[in-house]
Design a protein around this motif. Structure first.
Motif, mmCIF file in Angstrom:
data_model
loop_
_atom_site.group_PDB
_atom_site.id
_atom_site.type_symbol
_atom_site.label_atom_id
_atom_site.label_comp_id
_atom_site.label_asym_id
_atom_site.label_seq_id
_atom_site.Cartn_x
_atom_site.Cartn_y
_atom_site.Cartn_z
ATOM 1 N N PRO A 139 -43.784 38.504 32.662
ATOM 2 C CA PRO A 139 -44.362 37.183 33.590
ATOM 3 C C PRO A 139 -45.169 36.351 32.619
ATOM 4 O O PRO A 139 -45.713 36.643 31.549
ATOM 5 C CB PRO A 139 -45.748 37.985 34.270
ATOM 6 N N LYS A 150 -52.082 29.894 38.251
ATOM 7 C CA LYS A 150 -51.444 31.011 37.955
ATOM 8 C C LYS A 150 -50.198 31.246 38.858
ATOM 9 O O LYS A 150 -49.183 31.707 38.224
ATOM 10 C CB LYS A 150 -52.310 32.396 38.381
ATOM 11 N N TYR A 151 -50.252 30.781 40.038
ATOM 12 C CA TYR A 151 -49.008 30.727 40.958
ATOM 13 C C TYR A 151 -47.821 29.991 40.252
ATOM 14 O O TYR A 151 -46.644 30.182 40.263
ATOM 15 C CB TYR A 151 -49.360 30.282 42.057
ATOM 16 N N GLU A 154 -46.411 32.063 37.512
ATOM 17 C CA GLU A 154 -45.541 33.148 38.117
ATOM 18 C C GLU A 154 -44.310 32.555 38.413
ATOM 19 O O GLU A 154 -43.127 33.040 38.472
ATOM 20 C CB GLU A 154 -46.190 33.866 39.126
ATOM 21 N N SER A 157 -41.367 31.814 36.089
ATOM 22 C CA SER A 157 -41.062 33.058 35.733
ATOM 23 C C SER A 157 -40.033 33.672 36.618
ATOM 24 O O SER A 157 -38.722 34.006 36.316
ATOM 25 C CB SER A 157 -42.002 34.471 35.443
ATOM 26 N N LEU A 179 -41.456 41.580 36.211
ATOM 27 C CA LEU A 179 -43.019 41.021 36.603
ATOM 28 C C LEU A 179 -44.017 41.716 36.979
ATOM 29 O O LEU A 179 -45.178 41.810 36.971
ATOM 30 C CB LEU A 179 -42.692 39.965 37.563
ATOM 31 N N HIS A 284 -45.222 32.594 45.497
ATOM 32 C CA HIS A 284 -46.299 33.557 45.139
ATOM 33 C C HIS A 284 -46.779 34.555 45.977
ATOM 34 O O HIS A 284 -46.956 35.710 45.990
ATOM 35 C CB HIS A 284 -47.547 32.854 44.822
ATOM 36 N N ARG A 287 -44.306 37.307 46.768
ATOM 37 C CA ARG A 287 -44.169 38.606 45.852
ATOM 38 C C ARG A 287 -45.368 39.389 46.257
ATOM 39 O O ARG A 287 -45.371 40.459 46.010
ATOM 40 C CB ARG A 287 -44.377 38.224 44.269
#
Length: 584
Positions: A139, A150-151, A154, A157, A179, A284, A287
């Protein structure tokens, strides 16, 4: 005509046995190469390659005998005659030629061995795992000043994993595992766990309309950075940035097959930066299994760009889960099919969309078409880890073939164990099931995910270690959300099997109370009543399972010991008939 006293080798040479066998082996080599490329796209079953290899091996001795006994001449096929005196010189020359032929044969055999045709499945896994072109994307770290970015890190990635997984000559660890790992582990331990030779680490700084991404590729064996770069672009150039990173990583791993994939992935995405940003937010939520939120953002991305293939596929996938079991199949599946059909119309070779269509065909009972689509995905994107094909195979009672597919998936995704360990239990291989789940629990420690404990408890229940199974159920209970009725049903099943029936009945009462005034997935109650050996209630909920095509249940109906108590009931055969299946 006097017979010559010749050595056995000379006689082999005279009768052209060595040369005939060399042609046979070379032809076999070509056939295996063609089969390796074409069998899966043609939808042929897994045993087809094994059958071809066995036939070719059996054919070798037959060809040798025939070439010893017969010659092909201008007059036709005749028995081989004894050598004439004037053949001695030719035999000596033939021996030299045969020496060259033998050397060539050794080259071909070496090639076959290195490609894995004459090694066991476990050895093939080992060969793949040691490949220099194997990689896991960890990640990316968000180091920007924007707290809610952050999303974005992520999402980058995930998108990078999706792209690299489509490149045929790369082996890419599934994002489900790479991840979710503790990134504080050292590189050697991560590489060993994920069975990869390289790791990709990166950081993302997003501020206003600028994005800065630092990426490096680390070789696990000696902890050496083999490639590193920092990219800085305007946010509107994020797509070019994504392609640059994917291309440079592929080149650093000596891939030669990345160009076509980058073009294909570019066709599946948007050129609208706002739509892309919203899509990353949807990823996001997916997940985190927040399916309703994932659908909301995927639909918003489609509104911003009606040609966004990936967003249609993601929206279709959320409907396929029935929003995590919150809405009925009759409402969800038509929408899933509509959305995924649009995705495939925009990009027919987009693997995530093909997977959704294969799952829909499976739910509709179109098993042959579903298997064809799953195998098409494997030919398009061999690096994608999915247990879906294995689930289809095991639902038809094809346990050995399913285990082969589960092992392939597990090699790419060591945290994706749920169906694999269940299949190992079906096969009675409890020791391997325990080994696999112990690794998963160790990797997931601290994640507050009880699934590993419950999976292990299930294994131990059927192994007969009731006391330890009961302890593991207690470890999982504090983390369970009582509103997730499927998980609570699994717990009720386990509590019943470890002798805590009263606790199981309390859970069942809560599930039934919730079902009285709202829709719930039928999986939970079915699990619970199967555990309690309440056949009438279990079959009542099994009918609803079939109505909703809940493959979480259907996958194991023919093979799982969980349903042994129901199989002797005539209603079980009726249920299988509704599914287009039959008892094996």
């Amino acid at each position: 005509m006097a017979e010559l006293e010749t050595s056995f080798f000379q006689e082999l040479s005279r009768r052209r046995v060595i040369r005939v066998l060399s042609v046979y082996l070379a032809t076999s080599f070509v056939l295996l190469q063609v089969a390796d490329v074409t069998f899966e796209p043609l939808g042929l079953p897994l045993w087809s390659m094994r059958a071809l290899i066995v036939l070719l091996l059996l054919g070798g001795p037959v060809v040798a005998v025939l070439s010893w006994v017969f010659d092909i001449t201008p007059e036709g096929v005749v028995r081989t005659a004894a050598p004439a005196a004037d053949e001695v010189l030719r035999l000596r020359t033939g021996r030299k030629i045969d020496g060259v032929v033998i050397a060539a044969l050794l080259v071909v055999i070496t090639s076959l061995v290195t490609q894995g045709y004459f090694v066991t499945p476990s050895a093939q896994v080992s060969l793949a795992a040691s490949s220099d072109r194997s990689v896991a994307v960890l990640p990316f770290t968000n180091i920007g000043t924007v707290a809610d970015s952050k999303y974005f890190a992520e999402g980058l990635s995930v998108e990078l994993i999706n792209t690299l997984s489509m490149i045929p000559d790369l082996r890419v660890s599934s994002g489900n595992s790479s991840l979710a790992l503790n990134t504080q582990m050292n590189n050697a331990d991560i590489g060993k766990t994920l069975k990869v030779a390289h790791l990709v680490r990166g950081s993302v700084r997003k501020a206003n309309d600028l994005i800065r991404v630092s990426v490096n590729v680390v070789r696990v064996a000696d902890d050496t950075v083999v490639w590193t770069n920092t990219f800085e672009h305007a946010l509107e150039d994020v797509f070019a940035l994504q392609d640059e990173i994917s291309r440079d990583i592929a080149i650093s791993l000596k891939s030669t097959l990345y160009t076509h994939v980058l073009v294909q992935m570019a066709q599946a995405r948007t050129h609208n930066v706002q739509a892309y940003d919203v899509y990353l937010t949807a990823l996001h939520h997916r997940r985190a299994h927040r399916w309703a939120k994932a659908l909301e953002y995927a639909k918003r991305a489609i509104e911003l760009d009606p040609q966004y293939t990936a967003a249609y596929a993601l929206a279709a996938r959320t409907y396929l889960t029935r929003l995590g079991g919150e809405i009925p199949a009759a409402q969800a599946y038509p929408e899933a099919r509509r959305l995924v059909s649009t995705a495939l119309a925009l990009e027919p070779a987009y693997a995530p969309a093909i997977i959704v269509m294969a799952l829909l065909e499976r739910s509709a009972g179109n098993f042959v078409e579903s298997e064809r689509l799953f195998r098409e995905v494997k030919s398009i994107a061999p690096g994608i880890a999915t247990q879906d094909l294995a689930n289809l195979l095991i639902s038809q009672g094809r346990l050995d073939e399913a285990l082969e597919e589960y092992r392939r998936s597990y090699d790419l995704d060591p945290l994706g164990t749920t169906f694999y360990t269940s299949a190992l239990v079906d096969a009675g291989d409890y020791e391997e099931a325990v080994r696999v789940i112990n690794i998963s629990i160790e990797l997931g420690e601290g994640s507050q995910d009880p699934s590993g404990y419950l999976e292990k408890a299930y294994i131990l229940v059927h192994k007969g270690d009731i006391e330890e199974a009961s302890r593991l159920v207690d470890l999982g209970l504090p983390y369970l959300n009582s509103s997730y009725t499927t998980a609570m049903g699994r717990v009720a099943y386990l509590l019943s099997r470890v002798g805590r029936e009263e606790e199981a009945r309390v859970i069942v009462a809560g599930i039934e109370a919730r079902a009285a005034d709202q829709y719930i997935s039928p999986a939970g109650p079915f699990y619970a009543y199967a555990g309690l050996n309440d056949a009438d209630k279990a079959f009542e909920w099994l009918d609803k399972v079939i109505d909703e095509s809940v493959y979480l249940i259907i996958v194991g109906l023919l093979t799982s010991p969980r349903y042994d108590g129901l199989r002797l009931d005539p209603r079980f055969d009726v249920a299988l008939a509704r599914l287009g299946l039959q008892e094996q």
